[in-house]
Design a protein around this motif. Structure first.
Motif, short mmCIF file in Angstrom:
data_model
loop_
_atom_site.label_atom_id
_atom_site.label_comp_id
_atom_site.label_asym_id
_atom_site.label_seq_id
_atom_site.Cartn_x
_atom_site.Cartn_y
_atom_site.Cartn_z
N ASN A 1 68.01 72.90 -56.46
CA ASN A 1 66.95 72.83 -55.45
C ASN A 1 66.44 71.41 -55.25
OD1 ASN A 1 67.15 75.61 -55.40
ND2 ASN A 1 65.24 75.98 -56.53
N LEU A 2 66.53 70.62 -56.30
CA LEU A 2 66.04 69.24 -56.24
C LEU A 2 66.96 68.33 -55.43
CD1 LEU A 2 65.10 68.97 -60.03
CD2 LEU A 2 63.58 69.56 -58.11
N LEU A 3 68.15 68.86 -55.08
CA LEU A 3 69.10 68.11 -54.27
C LEU A 3 69.10 68.53 -52.81
CD1 LEU A 3 72.19 67.95 -56.67
CD2 LEU A 3 70.36 66.27 -56.38
N LEU A 4 68.22 69.48 -52.45
CA LEU A 4 68.10 69.81 -51.04
C LEU A 4 67.81 68.53 -50.25
CD1 LEU A 4 65.92 73.05 -51.25
CD2 LEU A 4 68.33 72.90 -50.58
N PRO A 5 68.49 68.31 -49.13
CA PRO A 5 68.37 67.03 -48.41
C PRO A 5 66.95 66.53 -48.21
CG PRO A 5 70.11 68.33 -47.44
CD PRO A 5 69.46 69.22 -48.48
N ARG B 1 69.22 58.34 -63.93
CA ARG B 1 70.48 58.48 -63.18
C ARG B 1 70.57 57.51 -62.02
NH1 ARG B 1 74.42 58.18 -60.95
NH2 ARG B 1 75.98 59.78 -60.37
N LEU B 2 69.45 57.29 -61.32
CA LEU B 2 69.45 56.41 -60.15
C LEU B 2 69.27 54.95 -60.51
CD1 LEU B 2 67.29 58.60 -57.72
CD2 LEU B 2 69.79 58.38 -57.78
N GLY B 3 68.83 54.69 -61.73
CA GLY B 3 68.64 53.32 -62.15
C GLY B 3 67.46 52.63 -61.49
N ARG B 4 66.42 53.40 -61.19
CA ARG B 4 65.21 52.85 -60.57
C ARG B 4 64.05 53.76 -60.93
NH1 ARG B 4 64.70 53.81 -54.22
NH2 ARG B 4 62.55 53.49 -54.87
N PRO B 5 62.81 53.26 -60.88
CA PRO B 5 61.67 54.11 -61.21
C PRO B 5 61.55 55.29 -60.24
CG PRO B 5 61.05 51.80 -61.23
CD PRO B 5 62.41 51.86 -60.62
N VAL B 6 61.23 56.45 -60.79
CA VAL B 6 60.98 57.65 -59.99
C VAL B 6 59.72 58.32 -60.53
CG1 VAL B 6 61.81 59.92 -59.27
CG2 VAL B 6 63.43 58.00 -59.45
N THR B 7 58.79 58.62 -59.65
CA THR B 7 57.57 59.32 -60.05
C THR B 7 57.60 60.74 -59.47
OG1 THR B 7 56.38 58.50 -58.11
CG2 THR B 7 56.23 57.20 -60.12
N TYR B 8 56.74 61.57 -60.03
CA TYR B 8 56.67 62.96 -59.56
C TYR B 8 55.38 63.16 -58.78
CZ TYR B 8 56.58 68.03 -59.39
OH TYR B 8 56.53 69.32 -58.96
N GLU B 9 55.48 63.94 -57.69
CA GLU B 9 54.32 64.23 -56.86
C GLU B 9 54.38 65.69 -56.43
OE1 GLU B 9 53.23 63.01 -52.40
OE2 GLU B 9 53.17 61.31 -53.80
N ALA B 10 53.33 66.45 -56.72
CA ALA B 10 53.27 67.85 -56.30
C ALA B 10 52.96 67.94 -54.81
CB ALA B 10 52.20 68.60 -57.09
N LEU C 1 72.57 65.72 -64.12
CA LEU C 1 72.61 64.62 -63.16
C LEU C 1 73.76 63.67 -63.43
CD1 LEU C 1 68.81 63.83 -62.94
CD2 LEU C 1 70.27 64.50 -61.02
N ALA C 2 74.09 63.46 -64.72
CA ALA C 2 75.17 62.53 -65.07
C ALA C 2 76.51 62.97 -64.51
CB ALA C 2 75.24 62.39 -66.58
N ALA C 3 76.70 64.27 -64.33
CA ALA C 3 77.98 64.79 -63.84
C ALA C 3 78.07 64.81 -62.33
CB ALA C 3 78.20 66.19 -64.39
N LEU C 4 76.98 64.45 -61.63
CA LEU C 4 76.96 64.53 -60.17
C LEU C 4 77.37 63.20 -59.56
CD1 LEU C 4 73.60 66.43 -59.57
CD2 LEU C 4 75.92 67.38 -59.61
N ASP C 5 78.00 63.30 -58.40
CA ASP C 5 78.36 62.11 -57.61
C ASP C 5 77.25 61.91 -56.57
OD1 ASP C 5 79.59 60.00 -56.40
OD2 ASP C 5 81.05 61.23 -55.30
#
Length: 282
Positions: free
Chosen positions: A139-143, A210-219, A277-281
């Motif tokens: 679900n987290l990969l939905l466009p 996985r992305l090599g950059r900071p990522v924050t979470y927001e509800a 995530l490591a297994a995803l392209d």
């Protein structure tokens, strides 16, 4: 003897079909698309609305994997009744049902399609098990979700930051389904997901790695999420999803049932968010 997989070209069925084919098992892929190609499988066009097609597909089956499609609840109840009738007629060796992440209906067989399906299988005397994932990491990969994560470094999702969930992947469910086809002594509900459960900021940390950059979470609000996914799933389905997340907002958490977990019953552990995530392209 074959393994019959519903929705074998979709997000839930395709990994199950692939796992069984990789293990050298004969696979019958059920899909409404007669021209579909499923590697390692025999494709049989089949619709839940046709009891005759289901009976023909299930006859002689070693195992059947079922997950009810997204549809109006009235249609889903009809599909459930057709599946039960086909199981009663053909007596497959094993039936494995996925709740698709919503097992609330298991307590209401009279008014809910999933509950009616499971109750019908119980009454039929068939060997069956129910796979109960919590939420899918896919679900987290939905466009509209992943685009914001990738472009802005913000993972936005309709759950509070302190709300822990026993997340799992479709691949984890496929692992559990294939194990349940083999270990027929395990019946009832098998819970699939991370234990201990994972929060939104922990998911963001995995994406950052996985992305090599900071990522924050927001509800975000469930209604806003519903609007976001309407172009993908249609208004009716998106409204139902928004309602489901609004319901989750009334709960303290969404963990797996440790006593009925795949880890305990089958020795099958789910991928961590970082492993997935490591297994995803990406």
């Amino acid at each position: 003897m074959t393994y019959v997989i519903h929705g074998a070209t979709g997000a839930q069925g395709a990994p199950v079909a692939a796992a069984l084919a990789a293990a050298g098992k004969p696979v019958t892929a059920l899909t409404r698309n007669a021209s579909a190609v499923v590697p390692g499988a025999r494709v049989v066009p089949t619709d839940y609305s046709s009891p005759e097609q289901l009976i023909a597909a299930y006859r002689g089956a070693q195992g059947v994997f079922v997950h009810l499609p997204m549809a109006a609840e009235e249609d889903r109840r009809r599909y459930a009744a057709n599946v039960v009738a086909a199981v009663q007629e053909t007596r497959p060796g094993r039936v494995v049902v996925s709740t698709s992440g919503d097992d609330s209906g298991l307590q209401d067989p009279s008014g809910n399609a999933l509950g009616a399906l499971v109750a019908g299988l119980e009454e039929s005397g068939a060997s069956y098990a129910v796979v109960a994932p919590r939420l899918y990491m896919e679900n987290l990969l939905l466009p509209p979700v992943f685009a914001t994560t990738q472009e802005s470094g913000v993972l936005r999702y309709p759950l509070g930051p302190g709300f822990p969930v026993g997340w799992s992947s479709h691949l984890d469910v496929a692992d559990v389904v294939t194990a349940l086809f083999e270990q027929t002594g395990i019946t009832g509900t098998v819970s699939v997901g991370q234990d201990p459960a994972v929060t939104g900021p922990q998911l963001a940390e995995a994406f950052a790695g996985r992305l090599g950059r900071p990522v924050t979470y927001e509800a975000m609000e469930p209604a806003a999420f519903g609007e976001l996914i309407t172009p993908l799933f249609g208004e009716q389905a998106a409204t139902g999803v928004a309602g489901f997340y609004a319901f989750l907002g009334t709960l303290p958490d969404l963990p797996v049932d440790a006593d009925r977990s795949a880890q305990k019953l089958l020795g099958v552990s789910p991928r961590t968010p970082a492993q997935w995530l490591a297994a995803l392209d990406l």
